[in-house]
Write an enzyme that holds these catalytic residues in place. Structure first.
Site, mmCIF file in Angstrom:
data_model
loop_
_atom_site.group_PDB
_atom_site.id
_atom_site.type_symbol
_atom_site.label_atom_id
_atom_site.label_comp_id
_atom_site.label_asym_id
_atom_site.label_seq_id
_atom_site.Cartn_x
_atom_site.Cartn_y
_atom_site.Cartn_z
ATOM 1 N N HIS A 17 49.080 -75.810 48.808
ATOM 2 C CA HIS A 17 50.127 -76.594 48.766
ATOM 3 C C HIS A 17 49.664 -77.958 48.112
ATOM 4 C CE1 HIS A 17 51.974 -73.297 51.086
ATOM 5 N NE2 HIS A 17 53.047 -73.902 50.266
ATOM 6 N N HIS A 76 53.337 -71.598 42.830
ATOM 7 C CA HIS A 76 52.005 -70.804 42.824
ATOM 8 C C HIS A 76 52.141 -69.403 41.828
ATOM 9 C CE1 HIS A 76 51.913 -72.762 46.820
ATOM 10 N NE2 HIS A 76 53.105 -72.168 47.186
#
Ligand SMILES: Nc1ncnc2c1ncn2[C@@H]1O[C@H](COP(=O)(O)OP(=O)(O)O)[C@@H](O)[C@H]1O
Ligand SMILES: Nc1ncnc2c1ncn2[C@@H]1O[C@H](COP(=O)(O)OP(=O)(O)O)[C@@H](O)[C@H]1O
Ligand SMILES: [Mg+2]
Ligand SMILES: [Mg+2]
Ligand SMILES: [Mg+2]
Ligand SMILES: [Mg+2]
Lengths: 220, 333, 333, 220
Positions: free
Chosen positions: C219, C57
């Site tokens: 995700h 991320h």
């Protein structure tokens, strides 16, 4: 390619027909020109010219210049301010020099046609510094200029001179295929630039073809 | 082609409009003809810095408009250099009486359009100088090419020349430091996957699952050659070696390094490349004095990266550290 | 799968190593177990802020370690929350005697691992509080889900709580402002193309040329539903509407906006989205008081974007403006 | 599935065989578990467990715990510190509770097996708050625990109890396919989570299968 319907003297109306014809043929070949540029450049040549000649159309709808030179000068300024990239300044210069070569004549004669094409070609070379064989639009303009000169000296009519130039430009464009580029973006590719026609040479052929067709000249 | 855009032909205008709203404290967007200036332009007595080029390389150039960097950015269509009628008013808008420097990336189109603009601006009484950034070692700088391309080095030139202008250097001095950066900076790039130009609608080239392009530029054009996929360390070595050779980097040299993402590569991968660069330069005894890792000069959503190395001296490092406040680069301010 | 990586299992370690070298002035990387602290940790008397979660991320969370934001980041494997044996020493390393706040994104794995770590750290005599970020309006917050996910809002929580800690707020106060931000922040995301998890080697989902996923997380998981491709303005409306509804935004409300890229989307497209957000909020009479446009919380190289809106009050805006100096967010310092 | 060669009492050596067998079966099914998680989660379950049980193997090469409980406790601590995600704490708790339930016994009897599985299951529920039907590993552990209890009360041997548990876990995992997830990452998908087996339920079945095989139990 076909014989255009239009005939008559190479006056301001012809120049306007030429430019409208160019806008049309460029729009029709937008994807082709993008694709050629995608192979050895940055995939924008068709988009750039389409934008530029689209702007030319709008300009012509407004203004009605009274001489062929005035039309070409308007085109030059419009291309310079809307095309960008390499082709913008190069075609801009070409049309500006062509306009200058015509002076204030109302009708272009055969020698005038040859002179106009030579001036355009020389302007491109002056700005871009490319030589014949560098795989650029010069490889279309140079044979076009030579063919126009030869035809004019042999006594051809103005439409015939334009047709000779267009045919030679087409042949020149096709002949760029095997060349290795030495100018412009395609030169970054080195040997990988061989095997594709130069987009600017192809668009040059389309422009000259439109000129001939606007004059009723027969393009092979 | 899937993109977060509306009309492909409106991409640049709409994007710059959004940029202008987001950074209204920093910049002014001039819509017609399109260019972007720093909010407080012209800064009286300061040399104005103008750069520009095709769009699709964001944050370059608009993201670098602001204090300590550019005074104006002039965006063309995607991958198409802007036209003189954009560059001329941009030049005029940032002339604070001390003249304007054009920072031009070495592409035929950029050169020709900026050339014309400079001539016209000079005719309007503005002193204009130009420097040509040509840092891409993937291209041979010879009679048989259009010369080396301007790529990542542009960011470093804009930053350092921008700091020189901000501290009050005159046009000669700013031009000369810009040229010194150009002389000392080299770059090399790699693509793992091509980008798609909005108006073209298809990827600029096709690569197989196990191929990469080495020596790419920033316009989605194919690179110098195609090789089989390698790991990050191997690819990094391929980017570094020709730069080290070209700059003749040797032990004791100090550098500013940029590991730049082409738009579609995660930051995590850029840091893996940076790690290897640090190892390899460390082995050579070359020090990394400053660095940037991130997306600074992109090719739309291309997957890949480029490495830029500047051999830096004390003055360059000082100028580097001076305050900068732009949308994409900010410190000390 | 083509990535600038070496061994898929070494991605996180090598990337963090590179990050540590690039930002050695800002952070210290603790390799075994892996966590990252700000250089001057622990800051005596200051509440320590720890966040963490799966990697992939970036720049979240390591890119937000530094003055005015996080004291420590704890990266797990790609898309896998870290383990207590990383979180515990990270917590201890940043405890300056004023206690530590855990900023946890609401995922079962993150919650469980941080829960255990907090318990153990408390047992070691450290005061630990936790806040749970759950801003994703794509997920219904009901008995029949694991609750809303924590996504883009995390960046705003870290910034504002970080500023509160930096100005000397005690643990209660920092926790309470963090919770206030959580209560007022909502997000929604879209994917145009999936990402590929390095150890999986294939894209997380497949989308046809004319399909997009609405309501994705960070995700690589598929979203709530799949729709036909739309233009940027249409997609932006789809992201905005549920947030406006959930927050009951009305005329006169002030906001902080983040238009976030998922990793593979060019900045130019994010600004096109931002432009539309500005128009739509303008129509509602809602003001955009601060904004971020860029890659702040990504899903590897996913193509797409997310929109985050915080209903802001004076205190939040003040804290937002306070100096921050991290790798990925910097101003006033 | 096959009958394992190993037989004998459920002692520390059995527990070690169980864990080595688990590491092997997890490695073999790494891609399958990733794929199941890719469909309704984040594509890491196989990688996470493979990393965790790989670490367990290294630990077992070093330490040689003397009771089954000591083995399971070592496994619990190793999984907690290496797996991460949801599965790390859940399996960590499961093995910790299982260890606690065994006390310091040297050999696990049938009732002990059933108690151990029930303790593991209860630990997972305590931490994860999932109920049967939520499409999680609880849907494998719960029938496994029930089957073990039933078998033990019916007088089955310890290996038989394990085999009953493993078979029930497999059936439970398969039965998660049509369910709509209400816990964990898959719950974000709502109705789109139906049509895929839950990765944690499948890995649970693999772990219990390894337990049975390590004891020489026959798994259907
Ligand atoms: N130095 C040059 N001299 C003449 N023509 C050139 C030169 N450089 C480029 N060209 C022409 O310009 C064409 C490319 O135009 P275009 O794609 O519009 O610009 P750009 O290369 O900036 O993207 C080439 O195909 C070539 O014919
Ligand atoms: N609340 C819960 N209770 C029980 N099991 C759960 C819960 N949440 C998730 N799980 C299990 O964890 C599995 C996912 O594990 P893993 O992929 O390793 O973690 P993550 O979801 O964090 O990526 C799911 O398949 C499910 O069986
Ligand atoms: Mg081009
Ligand atoms: Mg171009
Ligand atoms: Mg995970
Ligand atoms: Mg998972």
């Amino acid at each position: 390619m076909s014989v255009a319907d239009a005939t008559g003297p190479l006056d301001a109306a012809w120049a306007v027909r030429w430019m409208r014809g160019t806008a049309q043929v460029v729009a029709e070949n937008r994807a082709l020109l993008i694709d050629l540029d995608r192979a050895i450049g940055d995939a924008d040549h068709g988009e750039n010219l389409d934008r530029g000649f689209g702007a030319v159309l709008l300009k012509l709808d407004g203004d009605a210049p009274e001489t062929p030179a005035a039309v070409l000068k308007l085109v030059a300024m419009t291309l310079m301010s809307t095309v960008g990239g390499a082709a913008g300044p190069l075609y801009g210069t070409a049309f500006l020099r062509a306009a200058t070569s015509l002076g204030d004549t109302g009708t272009v004669d055969p020698a005038g046609v040859a002179g106009m094409i030579a001036a355009a070609r020389d302007g491109i070379v002056a700005r871009g510094k490319a030589e014949v064989g560098d795989k650029t639009m010069v490889d279309a303009w140079t044979p076009a200029s030579e063919a126009a000169e030869t035809a004019a000296q042999a006594g051809a009519t103005a439409p015939e001179v334009l047709a000779a130039a267009a045919n030679a430009a087409h042949a020149g464009a096709v002949a760029t295929e095997p060349l290795i580029a030495r100018k412009g973006r395609a030169s970054y590719l080195g040997e990988r630039s061989a095997g594709h026609q130069d987009p600017g040479a192809v668009s040059t052929a389309l422009i000259l073809q439109a000129a001939a067709e606007a004059a009723g000249g027969e393009v092979a | 082609m899937k993109k977060l855009i509306n009309d492909p032909r409106a991409v640049v205008n709409e994007s710059v409009e959004g940029f202008g709203i987001a950074h209204a404290d920093l910049v002014t967007v001039h819509p017609e003809p399109l260019f972007i200036t720093r909010k407080d332009a012209p800064v009286q007595g300061k040399v104005g810095l103008v750069s520009g080029g095709g769009s699709g390389h964001e944050p370059l150039h608009a993201g670098f408009v602001g204090r300590g960097m550019l005074d104006a950015a002039v965006p063309g269509a995607v991958f198409t250099s802007p036209t003189p009628d954009q560059i001329i008013p941009a030049t005029a808008a940032v002339d604070g009486g001390a003249g304007v420097l054009h920072i031009v990336k070495n592409y035929t189109g950029d050169v020709l359009n900026f050339e014309t603009a400079a001539e016209m601006a000079e005719a309007d009484g503005i002193s204009v100088r130009s420097v040509l950034v040509n840092d891409d070692v993937a291209v041979e700088d010879s009679l048989y090419t259009a010369g080396r391309r301007g790529v990542g080095g542009t960011v470093l030139v804009e930053r350092i020349a921008g700091a020189a202008a901000e501290r009050g250097d005159d046009l000669d001095a700013v031009t000369s430091i810009a040229q010194r950066v150009i002389d000392g900076v080299r770059s090399m790039g790699v693509a793992l996957a091509a980008c798609t130009v909005p108006h073209a609608g298809v990827p600029s080239f096709e690569l197989a699952e196990d191929e990469i392009e080495i020596g790419i530029g920033i316009h989605g054009e194919p690179g110098r050659h195609r090789i089989a996929m390698e790991d990050a360390d191997g690819i990094t070595q391929r980017l570094l070696d020709p730069i080290v050779a070209d700059l003749s980097l040797t032990s004791g040299d100090r550098t500013i390094i940029m590991v730049n993402g082409m738009g579609g590569t995660p930051a995590s991968e850029l840091y893996i490349v940076f790690r290897k660069v640090a190892q390899l330069l460390g082995d050579l005894g070359v020090s990394i004095d400053r660095s940037l890792v991130g997306n600074y000069i992109t090719a739309l959503e291309m997957q890949g990266a480029s490495l830029t190395i500047l051999r830096a001296d004390d003055e360059m490092l000082d100028l580097w550290d001076a305050p900068v406040h732009t949308a994409a680069l900010r410190w000390g301010a």
